[in-house]
Motif scaffolding. Structure first.
Motif, PDB file in Angstrom:
ATOM      1  N   ASP A  44      35.876  28.011 -46.153  1.00  0.00           N
ATOM      2  CA  ASP A  44      36.505  28.302 -47.442  1.00  0.00           C
ATOM      3  C   ASP A  44      37.449  29.501 -47.321  1.00  0.00           C
ATOM      4  N   GLN A  45      38.100  29.605 -46.171  1.00  0.00           N
ATOM      5  CA  GLN A  45      39.069  30.676 -45.956  1.00  0.00           C
ATOM      6  C   GLN A  45      40.434  30.059 -45.643  1.00  0.00           C
ATOM      7  N   VAL A  46      41.465  30.720 -46.131  1.00  0.00           N
ATOM      8  CA  VAL A  46      42.842  30.267 -45.932  1.00  0.00           C
ATOM      9  C   VAL A  46      43.477  31.077 -44.811  1.00  0.00           C
ATOM     10  N   VAL A  47      44.176  30.387 -43.928  1.00  0.00           N
ATOM     11  CA  VAL A  47      44.979  31.073 -42.917  1.00  0.00           C
ATOM     12  C   VAL A  47      46.294  31.416 -43.617  1.00  0.00           C
ATOM     13  N   LEU A  48      46.326  32.609 -44.160  1.00  0.00           N
ATOM     14  CA  LEU A  48      47.453  33.100 -44.952  1.00  0.00           C
ATOM     15  C   LEU A  48      48.385  33.900 -44.055  1.00  0.00           C
ATOM     16  N   ILE A  60      56.102  39.010 -48.092  1.00  0.00           N
ATOM     17  CA  ILE A  60      55.414  38.159 -49.054  1.00  0.00           C
ATOM     18  C   ILE A  60      54.266  37.436 -48.366  1.00  0.00           C
ATOM     19  N   TYR A  61      53.309  37.022 -49.178  1.00  0.00           N
ATOM     20  CA  TYR A  61      52.211  36.205 -48.684  1.00  0.00           C
ATOM     21  C   TYR A  61      52.559  34.743 -48.920  1.00  0.00           C
ATOM     22  N   GLU A  62      52.287  33.935 -47.920  1.00  0.00           N
ATOM     23  CA  GLU A  62      52.528  32.503 -48.039  1.00  0.00           C
ATOM     24  C   GLU A  62      51.680  31.763 -47.022  1.00  0.00           C
ATOM     25  N   ILE A  63      51.666  30.452 -47.138  1.00  0.00           N
ATOM     26  CA  ILE A  63      50.997  29.641 -46.131  1.00  0.00           C
ATOM     27  C   ILE A  63      52.083  29.100 -45.198  1.00  0.00           C
ATOM     28  N   PRO A  64      51.701  28.643 -44.006  1.00  0.00           N
ATOM     29  CA  PRO A  64      52.697  28.191 -43.033  1.00  0.00           C
ATOM     30  C   PRO A  64      53.586  27.069 -43.586  1.00  0.00           C
ATOM     31  N   ALA A  65      54.832  27.093 -43.156  1.00  0.00           N
ATOM     32  CA  ALA A  65      55.803  26.090 -43.594  1.00  0.00           C
ATOM     33  C   ALA A  65      56.941  26.062 -42.586  1.00  0.00           C
ATOM     34  N   GLY A  66      57.747  25.029 -42.661  1.00  0.00           N
ATOM     35  CA  GLY A  66      58.900  24.978 -41.773  1.00  0.00           C
ATOM     36  C   GLY A  66      59.785  23.784 -42.059  1.00  0.00           C
ATOM     37  N   ARG A 140      39.712  35.061 -52.973  1.00  0.00           N
ATOM     38  CA  ARG A 140      40.650  36.188 -52.933  1.00  0.00           C
ATOM     39  C   ARG A 140      42.091  35.691 -53.062  1.00  0.00           C
ATOM     40  N   VAL A 141      42.411  34.557 -52.413  1.00  0.00           N
ATOM     41  CA  VAL A 141      43.753  33.981 -52.505  1.00  0.00           C
ATOM     42  C   VAL A 141      44.051  33.594 -53.955  1.00  0.00           C
ATOM     43  N   LEU A 142      43.093  32.987 -54.636  1.00  0.00           N
ATOM     44  CA  LEU A 142      43.283  32.617 -56.046  1.00  0.00           C
ATOM     45  C   LEU A 142      43.488  33.858 -56.911  1.00  0.00           C
ATOM     46  N   GLU A 143      42.765  34.924 -56.612  1.00  0.00           N
ATOM     47  CA  GLU A 143      42.941  36.189 -57.334  1.00  0.00           C
ATOM     48  C   GLU A 143      44.346  36.759 -57.067  1.00  0.00           C
ATOM     49  N   MET A 144      44.818  36.631 -55.837  1.00  0.00           N
ATOM     50  CA  MET A 144      46.165  37.112 -55.493  1.00  0.00           C
ATOM     51  C   MET A 144      47.231  36.334 -56.258  1.00  0.00           C
ATOM     52  N   ILE A 145      47.014  35.038 -56.447  1.00  0.00           N
ATOM     53  CA  ILE A 145      47.944  34.232 -57.249  1.00  0.00           C
ATOM     54  C   ILE A 145      47.906  34.721 -58.697  1.00  0.00           C
ATOM     55  N   ARG A 146      46.700  34.870 -59.235  1.00  0.00           N
ATOM     56  CA  ARG A 146      46.540  35.305 -60.627  1.00  0.00           C
ATOM     57  C   ARG A 146      47.191  36.661 -60.884  1.00  0.00           C
ATOM     58  N   ARG A 151      53.732  35.202 -54.579  1.00  0.00           N
ATOM     59  CA  ARG A 151      54.845  34.811 -55.448  1.00  0.00           C
ATOM     60  C   ARG A 151      55.647  33.647 -54.889  1.00  0.00           C
ATOM     61  N   ASP A 152      55.194  33.104 -53.779  1.00  0.00           N
ATOM     62  CA  ASP A 152      55.887  32.000 -53.130  1.00  0.00           C
ATOM     63  C   ASP A 152      55.492  30.682 -53.795  1.00  0.00           C
ATOM     64  N   ALA A 153      56.467  29.956 -54.354  1.00  0.00           N
ATOM     65  CA  ALA A 153      56.190  28.750 -55.148  1.00  0.00           C
ATOM     66  C   ALA A 153      55.480  27.663 -54.353  1.00  0.00           C
ATOM     67  N   LYS A 154      55.906  27.422 -53.107  1.00  0.00           N
ATOM     68  CA  LYS A 154      55.276  26.339 -52.335  1.00  0.00           C
ATOM     69  C   LYS A 154      53.821  26.672 -52.034  1.00  0.00           C
ATOM     70  N   THR A 155      53.523  27.945 -51.827  1.00  0.00           N
ATOM     71  CA  THR A 155      52.154  28.373 -51.578  1.00  0.00           C
ATOM     72  C   THR A 155      51.297  28.200 -52.831  1.00  0.00           C
ATOM     73  N   ILE A 156      51.802  28.650 -53.944  1.00  0.00           N
ATOM     74  CA  ILE A 156      51.071  28.535 -55.210  1.00  0.00           C
ATOM     75  C   ILE A 156      50.824  27.069 -55.542  1.00  0.00           C
ATOM     76  N   ALA A 157      51.856  26.241 -55.474  1.00  0.00           N
ATOM     77  CA  ALA A 157      51.710  24.815 -55.812  1.00  0.00           C
ATOM     78  C   ALA A 157      50.705  24.125 -54.901  1.00  0.00           C
ATOM     79  N   THR A 158      50.771  24.403 -53.609  1.00  0.00           N
ATOM     80  CA  THR A 158      49.889  23.735 -52.650  1.00  0.00           C
ATOM     81  C   THR A 158      48.439  24.151 -52.840  1.00  0.00           C
ATOM     82  N   ILE A 159      48.205  25.434 -53.008  1.00  0.00           N
ATOM     83  CA  ILE A 159      46.838  25.922 -53.182  1.00  0.00           C
ATOM     84  C   ILE A 159      46.245  25.426 -54.503  1.00  0.00           C
ATOM     85  N   LEU A 160      47.004  25.501 -55.581  1.00  0.00           N
ATOM     86  CA  LEU A 160      46.478  25.045 -56.864  1.00  0.00           C
ATOM     87  C   LEU A 160      46.290  23.531 -56.884  1.00  0.00           C
TER      88      LEU A 160
END
Length: 170
Positions: A44-48, A60-66, A140-146, A151-160
């Motif tokens: 239940d941990q995210v590789v952020l 910024i904090y985000e999840i991997p992308a490319g 903690r990641v959900l708290e960081m979003i809240r 603030r990265d849209a693709k990260t927020i959308a994917t996690i939620l």
């Protein structure tokens, strides 16, 4: 239609577009081949990632992308980008959804993946990338979003998306 810019990753075209209603309007359209975003989980941990982004001149904090290479399969791109940015290789890669990131002006389609059963390796950052990996509990990641710390849209959308629809994904 005419191109006002053609670059390595994007092109910008200007066109007179006819809508289904018959109205016309001058449009400025950013053409972009597309990309992937990956939600890598270890239990239940995210590789952020904490990444410096010159466009916003901030970390910024985000999840991997490319970015997809022309003709590249999104699954292969997701595997490649995850390993390049984090060093992790996915044992399982599950496609969650697709989205248009900014359909008002861009053709970019983003393919969102869930990466599970990760095997640790060594990152291979590209020139111009400054990234540190932060393994972070999902709560903690959900708290960081809240708290607007992510603030990265693709990260927020994917996690939620994952939080709301994870049944049937894994």
């Amino acid at each position: 239609m005419r191109y006002v810019y053609k670059g390595k990753k994007i092109s910008v075209r200007v066109e007179e577009h006819r809508f289904p209603s018959g109205k016309t309007a001058r449009m400025e359209i950013v053409e972009f081949v597309g990309a992937v975003v990956i939600l890598p989980l270890i239990q239940d941990q995210v590789v952020l990632l904490r990444q410096y982004r010159p466009t916003v001149r901030d970390w910024i904090y985000e999840i991997p992308a490319g970015t997809l290479k022309p003709g590249e399969d999104p699954y292969e791109c997701a595997r490649r980008e995850l390993e390049e940015e984090t060093g992790y290789r996915p044992g399982r890669l599950v496609k969650m959804f697709e989205m248009y990131t900014s359909p008002g002006y861009s053709t970019e389609k983003l393919h969102a993946f869930l990466a599970l059963d990760l095997q640790e390796g060594t990152p291979h950052l590209e020139a111009g990338e400054e990234i540190t990996v932060a393994i972070t509990p999902m709560r903690r990641v959900l708290e960081m979003i809240r708290k607007n710390q992510i603030r990265d849209a693709k990260t927020i959308a994917t996690i939620l998306y994952y939080q709301n629809f994870r049944q049937g994904l894994a």
